[in-house]
Enzyme design. Structure first.
Site, PDB file in Angstrom:
ATOM      1  N   SER A 195     -14.273   5.968   2.534  1.00 54.64           N
ATOM      2  CA  SER A 195     -13.126   5.833   3.560  1.00 54.64           C
ATOM      3  C   SER A 195     -13.711   6.262   4.934  1.00 54.64           C
ATOM      4  O   SER A 195     -13.167   5.566   6.162  1.00 54.64           O
ATOM      5  CB  SER A 195     -12.201   6.703   3.193  1.00 54.64           C
ATOM      6  OG  SER A 195     -12.512   8.049   3.081  1.00 54.64           O
ATOM      7  N   HIS A 223      -9.101   2.133  -1.085  1.00 48.80           N
ATOM      8  CA  HIS A 223      -9.019   1.551   0.369  1.00 48.80           C
ATOM      9  C   HIS A 223      -9.744   0.007  -0.085  1.00 48.80           C
ATOM     10  O   HIS A 223     -10.377  -0.761   0.632  1.00 48.80           O
ATOM     11  CB  HIS A 223     -10.390   1.900   1.112  1.00 48.80           C
ATOM     12  CG  HIS A 223      -9.626   3.325   1.682  1.00 48.80           C
ATOM     13  ND1 HIS A 223      -8.807   3.278   2.749  1.00 48.80           N
ATOM     14  CD2 HIS A 223      -9.977   4.932   1.369  1.00 48.80           C
ATOM     15  CE1 HIS A 223      -8.689   4.491   3.086  1.00 48.80           C
ATOM     16  NE2 HIS A 223      -9.182   5.271   2.278  1.00 48.80           N
ATOM     17  N   LYS A 254      -1.355   2.952   0.280  1.00 55.86           N
ATOM     18  CA  LYS A 254      -2.165   2.290   1.391  1.00 55.86           C
ATOM     19  C   LYS A 254      -1.552   1.142   1.489  1.00 55.86           C
ATOM     20  O   LYS A 254      -0.580   0.698   2.071  1.00 55.86           O
ATOM     21  CB  LYS A 254      -3.674   2.494   1.135  1.00 55.86           C
ATOM     22  CG  LYS A 254      -4.040   4.063   1.354  1.00 55.86           C
ATOM     23  CD  LYS A 254      -5.354   4.305   1.140  1.00 55.86           C
ATOM     24  CE  LYS A 254      -5.797   5.721   1.844  1.00 55.86           C
ATOM     25  NZ  LYS A 254      -6.273   6.665   0.271  1.00 55.86           N
TER      26      LYS A 254
HETATM   27  C1  LIG Z   1      -5.973   8.227  -0.016  1.00 54.37           C
HETATM   28  C2  LIG Z   1      -6.937   8.227  -1.111  1.00 54.37           C
HETATM   29  C3  LIG Z   1      -6.690   8.985  -2.294  1.00 54.37           C
HETATM   30  C4  LIG Z   1      -5.290   9.780  -2.369  1.00 54.37           C
HETATM   31  O1  LIG Z   1      -4.434   8.712  -2.568  1.00 54.37           O
HETATM   32  P1  LIG Z   1      -2.823   9.243  -2.575  1.00 54.37           P
HETATM   33  O2  LIG Z   1      -2.028   8.474  -3.292  1.00 54.37           O
HETATM   34  O3  LIG Z   1      -2.318   9.348  -0.972  1.00 54.37           O
HETATM   35  O4  LIG Z   1      -2.625  10.681  -3.227  1.00 54.37           O
HETATM   36  C5  LIG Z   1      -7.767   8.982  -3.332  1.00 54.37           C
HETATM   37  N1  LIG Z   1      -8.899   8.350  -3.253  1.00 54.37           N
HETATM   38  C6  LIG Z   1      -9.153   7.690  -2.354  1.00 54.37           C
HETATM   39  C7  LIG Z   1     -10.607   7.128  -2.283  1.00 54.37           C
HETATM   40  C8  LIG Z   1      -8.244   7.715  -1.163  1.00 54.37           C
HETATM   41  O5  LIG Z   1      -8.832   6.856  -0.137  1.00 54.37           O
END
Ligand SMILES: *Cc1c(COP(=O)(O)O)cnc(C)c1O
Length: 408
Positions: A195, A223, A254
């Site tokens: 990320s 992502h 996301k």
């Molecule tokens: C955003 C993210 C998470 C956490 O996801 P949530 O549903 O917001 O808890 C976990 N792993 C990665 C790689 C992320 O980018």
């Protein structure tokens, strides 16, 4: 005198302030979108409602497909409120599983072309709960050093032996697989897309090495799900390694609407064991019905939305081209995460403030989130940005970059 917890908290906060790493949240008083209304309080405090509001262009949300304020998702959520109520007031296994939960799990599994899936309150919880039921002290987890915090925590919560390899370094991965040879089972764990860089994990090589050394592969595709790959099924689809990745985790927070909820997807026995044993699933409330309904709508849209993915690709390409042309240093790639490398942390923070003053909302990241001396502004494109908005952002970066002596 013994120090109270409050004293200790105050001291920790002073340390954060003197390191200059205090995070200040900005209030948004509109729905999440490419154009948002922020309220900047005069004293900088969140609670102050006296500040004036301002419309800015948003380039830092994970709203890759622009679904966060999509009318189809909002209507699906409203309808579910009427038909299924507001909350479940129960964990899933007591009286918290509605038809909607199973529909979502089945639909997601179809979309990702795997046998089944299990929904968690968040992907943080999915990653926190996935390892402990599957692996014990005889097993080994081989983890990329840039994996998400929730993977690191999940690994800590399980008894398996830990092996770590430098980011995307396939030679070191192989050395660690050899080091883990005595383990009964081996699981390689990686983010599908990292990320902070927008760089993809080298899944073809990871799958080759896994097969050579008798290991399984788990990919956290937060992502990627919804927009990476021809159908948006994520990095395994993009790399053509579907069927060679055993466990997928991801989020509805996301691209798939940006609400909340996460999942583990994969073979039926693994999903079923997690239903029996994963602690964040067993001991945390069921995801609310309107969230499930909106996530279902989001999957339908994502699956059918070649145009959204094409717009996202075009927007990322336009921004990358424009920024490179005016002399900025970007992390190469074609993911909609586009880091603008600045180097110095204070300068990155000042540039972000300046950009906000110019109507472009972006955030600076510095140590310890990224390596020392590699401070950056991480921009994120959305399918919902218009070419004019992208152009406006490039012009603002150009002017601010000149004002701070970053580009000629
Ligand atoms: C955003 C993210 C998470 C956490 O996801 P949530 O549903 O917001 O808890 C976990 N792993 C990665 C790689 C992320 O980018």
């Amino acid at each position: 005198m013994t120090e109270t917890l409050i004293n200790a908290a105050e001291r920790a906060l002073r340390d954060i302030d003197s390191a200059g790493t205090r995070k200040h949240e900005r209030l948004i008083v509109s729905p999440q979108s490419t154009r948002i209304v922020t309220r900047i309080a005069e004293n900088g405090e969140l609670e102050d409602s006296s500040g004036s509001t301002r419309e800015v262009l948003n380039f830092c949300a994970n709203n890759y497909l622009g679904l966060a304020d999509d009318a189809r998702l909002i209507n699906a959520a409203k309808e579910a409120l009427d038909t299924h109520g507001f909350g479940m007031a129960s964990v899933r296994f007591i009286c918290g599983t509605q038809d909607l939960h199973r529909q979502l799990e089945r639909r997601l599994a179809d979309y990702l072309a795997v046998e089944d899936s299990i929904v968690f309150p968040s992907c943080f919880d999915a990653n926190g709960g996935v390892f402990e039921p599957l692996l014990d002290e005889n097993d080994g987890i081989i983890s990329d050093s840039l994996n998400h915090a929730s993977i690191i925590d999940g690994v800590r919560l399980c008894k398996a032996q830990r092996f770590r390899y430098a980011n995307n370094d396939m030679e070191e991965l192989e050395r660690q697989l050899i080091a883990a040879k005595a383990c009964k089972r081996r699981l390689i764990v990686t983010d599908g897309v990292f990320s902070m860089d927008g760089i993809m994990a080298d899944l073809p090589s990871i799958c080759d090495l896994a097969e050579k050394h008798d290991a399984s592969v788990m990919v956290d595709d937060c992502h990627a799900t919804g927009f990476v790959g021809e159908r948006g099924a994520g990095t395994p689809e993009f790399h053509g390694v579907e069927g060679r990745v055993q466990i997928l985790t991801g989020t509805f927070g996301k691209a798939l609407g940006g609400g909340s909820g996460g999942y583990v997807a994969g073979p039926r026995p693994i999903v079923e064991l997690l239903r029996q044993r994963a602690r964040p699933y067993l001991f945390s409330n069921a995801v609310a019905p309107p969230i499930c309904a909106a996530a279902l709508a989001a999957i339908d849209i994502a699956e059918a939305s070649g145009e959204l993915r094409a717009s996202l690709r075009d927007n990322a390409a336009q921004f990358r081209r424009g920024m490179s042309d005016v002399g900025f240093d970007l992390v190469a790639g074609d993911h909609p995460i586009i880091p603008v490398m600045i180097g110095d942390a204070a300068l990155a923070a000042r540039l972000a403030d300046d950009l906000l003053a110019r109507g472009i909302y972006v955030v600076a990241f510095s140590y310890p989130v990224v390596p020392q001396g590699q401070a950056r502004i991480r921009t994120q494109m959305s399918a919902a940005h218009t070419p004019e908005q992208i152009e406006q952002a490039v012009r603002a970066f150009e002017e601010a970059g000149r004002a701070h002596g970053l580009i000629p």
